[in-house]
Design a protein around this motif. Sequence first.
Motif, PDB file in Angstrom:
ATOM      1  N   ASP A 235       0.826  -1.212   0.000  1.00 31.28           N
ATOM      2  CA  ASP A 235       0.000   0.000   0.000  1.00 31.28           C
ATOM      3  C   ASP A 235       0.856   1.256   0.000  1.00 31.28           C
ATOM      4  N   PHE A 236       0.274   2.332  -0.481  1.00 35.30           N
ATOM      5  CA  PHE A 236       0.805   3.675  -0.236  1.00 35.30           C
ATOM      6  C   PHE A 236       0.036   4.116   1.006  1.00 35.30           C
ATOM      7  N   GLN A 237       0.684   4.164   2.140  1.00 36.09           N
ATOM      8  CA  GLN A 237      -0.022   4.385   3.398  1.00 36.09           C
ATOM      9  C   GLN A 237      -0.192   5.877   3.687  1.00 36.09           C
ATOM     10  N   PRO A 238      -1.439   6.365   3.610  1.00 34.04           N
ATOM     11  CA  PRO A 238      -1.666   7.802   3.737  1.00 34.04           C
ATOM     12  C   PRO A 238      -1.425   8.320   5.153  1.00 34.04           C
ATOM     13  N   LEU A 239      -0.881   9.527   5.248  1.00 31.23           N
ATOM     14  CA  LEU A 239      -0.631  10.151   6.550  1.00 31.23           C
ATOM     15  C   LEU A 239      -1.825  10.948   7.034  1.00 31.23           C
ATOM     16  N   PHE A 240      -2.668  11.361   6.078  1.00 30.84           N
ATOM     17  CA  PHE A 240      -3.827  12.183   6.425  1.00 30.84           C
ATOM     18  C   PHE A 240      -5.055  11.630   5.717  1.00 30.84           C
ATOM     19  N   ARG A 241      -6.232  12.050   6.175  1.00 31.72           N
ATOM     20  CA  ARG A 241      -7.455  11.458   5.630  1.00 31.72           C
ATOM     21  C   ARG A 241      -8.407  12.475   5.002  1.00 31.72           C
ATOM     22  N   ASP A 242      -7.982  13.734   4.949  1.00 33.01           N
ATOM     23  CA  ASP A 242      -8.902  14.743   4.406  1.00 33.01           C
ATOM     24  C   ASP A 242      -9.066  14.567   2.891  1.00 33.01           C
ATOM     25  N   GLU A 243     -10.089  15.226   2.388  1.00 27.96           N
ATOM     26  CA  GLU A 243     -10.477  15.058   0.988  1.00 27.96           C
ATOM     27  C   GLU A 243      -9.391  15.496   0.003  1.00 27.96           C
ATOM     28  N   ALA A 244      -8.745  16.614   0.318  1.00 27.85           N
ATOM     29  CA  ALA A 244      -7.717  17.141  -0.591  1.00 27.85           C
ATOM     30  C   ALA A 244      -6.549  16.159  -0.682  1.00 27.85           C
ATOM     31  N   TYR A 245      -6.181  15.609   0.466  1.00 29.10           N
ATOM     32  CA  TYR A 245      -5.070  14.647   0.505  1.00 29.10           C
ATOM     33  C   TYR A 245      -5.424  13.387  -0.277  1.00 29.10           C
ATOM     34  N   THR A 246      -6.637  12.917  -0.052  1.00 29.21           N
ATOM     35  CA  THR A 246      -7.107  11.711  -0.745  1.00 29.21           C
ATOM     36  C   THR A 246      -7.115  11.931  -2.258  1.00 29.21           C
ATOM     37  N   ALA A 247      -7.586  13.098  -2.677  1.00 29.41           N
ATOM     38  CA  ALA A 247      -7.621  13.400  -4.112  1.00 29.41           C
ATOM     39  C   ALA A 247      -6.209  13.452  -4.692  1.00 29.41           C
ATOM     40  N   LYS A 248      -5.284  13.996  -3.910  1.00 26.01           N
ATOM     41  CA  LYS A 248      -3.921  14.173  -4.401  1.00 26.01           C
ATOM     42  C   LYS A 248      -3.136  12.859  -4.456  1.00 26.01           C
ATOM     43  N   TYR A 249      -3.298  12.021  -3.427  1.00 26.32           N
ATOM     44  CA  TYR A 249      -2.426  10.851  -3.314  1.00 26.32           C
ATOM     45  C   TYR A 249      -3.120   9.500  -3.456  1.00 26.32           C
ATOM     46  N   VAL A 250      -4.377   9.419  -3.107  1.00 26.90           N
ATOM     47  CA  VAL A 250      -5.029   8.099  -3.104  1.00 26.90           C
ATOM     48  C   VAL A 250      -5.747   7.847  -4.426  1.00 26.90           C
ATOM     49  N   GLU A 251      -6.518   8.809  -4.878  1.00 24.76           N
ATOM     50  CA  GLU A 251      -7.257   8.602  -6.133  1.00 24.76           C
ATOM     51  C   GLU A 251      -6.359   8.218  -7.315  1.00 24.76           C
ATOM     52  N   PRO A 252      -5.156   8.820  -7.431  1.00 22.72           N
ATOM     53  CA  PRO A 252      -4.290   8.424  -8.545  1.00 22.72           C
ATOM     54  C   PRO A 252      -3.858   6.951  -8.527  1.00 22.72           C
ATOM     55  N   MET A 253      -4.038   6.275  -7.394  1.00 22.00           N
ATOM     56  CA  MET A 253      -3.655   4.851  -7.314  1.00 22.00           C
ATOM     57  C   MET A 253      -4.689   3.951  -7.993  1.00 22.00           C
ATOM     58  N   ARG A 254      -5.850   4.505  -8.245  1.00 18.96           N
ATOM     59  CA  ARG A 254      -6.976   3.686  -8.644  1.00 18.96           C
ATOM     60  C   ARG A 254      -6.758   2.839  -9.910  1.00 18.96           C
ATOM     61  N   GLU A 255      -6.178   3.499 -10.902  1.00 16.93           N
ATOM     62  CA  GLU A 255      -5.982   2.804 -12.174  1.00 16.93           C
ATOM     63  C   GLU A 255      -5.076   1.584 -12.006  1.00 16.93           C
ATOM     64  N   MET A 256      -3.991   1.816 -11.264  1.00 15.85           N
ATOM     65  CA  MET A 256      -3.046   0.737 -10.978  1.00 15.85           C
ATOM     66  C   MET A 256      -3.742  -0.382 -10.186  1.00 15.85           C
ATOM     67  N   TYR A 257      -4.478   0.031  -9.185  1.00 13.36           N
ATOM     68  CA  TYR A 257      -5.213  -0.909  -8.328  1.00 13.36           C
ATOM     69  C   TYR A 257      -6.150  -1.787  -9.153  1.00 13.36           C
ATOM     70  N   GLU A 258      -6.805  -1.167 -10.110  1.00 13.61           N
ATOM     71  CA  GLU A 258      -7.787  -1.918 -10.897  1.00 13.61           C
ATOM     72  C   GLU A 258      -7.161  -2.968 -11.805  1.00 13.61           C
ATOM     73  N   ARG A 259      -5.870  -2.827 -12.062  1.00 11.98           N
ATOM     74  CA  ARG A 259      -5.177  -3.870 -12.840  1.00 11.98           C
ATOM     75  C   ARG A 259      -4.995  -5.153 -12.020  1.00 11.98           C
ATOM     76  N   TYR A 260      -5.149  -5.042 -10.692  1.00 15.14           N
ATOM     77  CA  TYR A 260      -4.882  -6.202  -9.826  1.00 15.14           C
ATOM     78  C   TYR A 260      -6.095  -6.547  -8.974  1.00 15.14           C
ATOM     79  N   GLY A 261      -7.240  -6.493  -9.565  1.00 16.23           N
ATOM     80  CA  GLY A 261      -8.488  -6.743  -8.863  1.00 16.23           C
ATOM     81  C   GLY A 261      -8.493  -8.040  -8.068  1.00 16.23           C
ATOM     82  N   ASP A 262      -7.822  -9.054  -8.599  1.00 19.06           N
ATOM     83  CA  ASP A 262      -7.769 -10.344  -7.909  1.00 19.06           C
ATOM     84  C   ASP A 262      -6.984 -10.275  -6.601  1.00 19.06           C
TER      85      ASP A 262
END
Length: 241
Positions: free
Chosen positions: A101-128
Amino acid sequence: MYKPFQQYLEKSLFDNFDLHSEPIPQGLDRNVSERGKNPATIQSWCYRSPEFRKIRYTYIDAGVAAQVFNGVIYPDHRYDAPLLGIDLLSFGKKKILVVIDFQPLFRDEAYTAKYVEPMREMYERYGDLAQNLGMKFYDANQYFSKYLLFAKTDIETVESRVLPAFKDYVESYWTMIRGTEPSTDASEIQRIVQAQKDYDQYSAERDPAHGLFTSYFGNEWADRFLYEFLFEDAVPLAVSH
Ligand code: BLA
């Protein structure tokens, strides 16, 4: 069984960053236990670079009884970026658990948009490998992203699916850090220092590996390993385990 993961990480680190070795406290860099059925060896490595203040990883080799590759990469305090967390476990062939995981340090919306949402595409390649397993020790909402890879799997899948996923997560972690502007603001940096410290405290208190370390190397060594190396910015609780 996870040695190719370690080799890949090591080479990629050395190819991409200017690494310097960091000392590991006396007696914690390596230990060998003859307590169990199989002798167990634990060995750790630690580096820093201009981007990362602490890069640590550990390999436990107890033959078929246990194979573990665990690591955390802490960005320099000028970066609010997530930590790279790796926990690859295998106990007696039947129980194989992988977490990346990329382990987030904060949980606010701006942080999530900046660091977590960009992981989504990569994550979806490994659904299994995204199995939504419940957590017993940790709280999935703290220091884990919703795009973590977390799977119970088998040895074949470790080679065929987990290794490519690992490489992908590692490479995109480098891309992420390169795309992050380091802060120069003292109060922002202080906020990051505190968040990384909180991560260590939380992790030291929850770490499910204490029992494993104790069974091989004794309680005293286990405490030292946790509080002097793995999560050195954590303060031990008054009451020990
Ligand atoms: C679970 N990690 C575990 C377990 C062990 C370890 C023994 C419990 C497995 C089980 O019986 O269910 C082992 N943890 C270690 C070892 C070290 C350690 C050997 O810190 C140190 C050398 N854990 C991490 C990191 C992540 C992580 C960086 O240390 C992030 C990717 C995740 N480990 C993680 C998760 C679980 C786990 C999510 C499942 C925990 C749960 O069910 O709550």
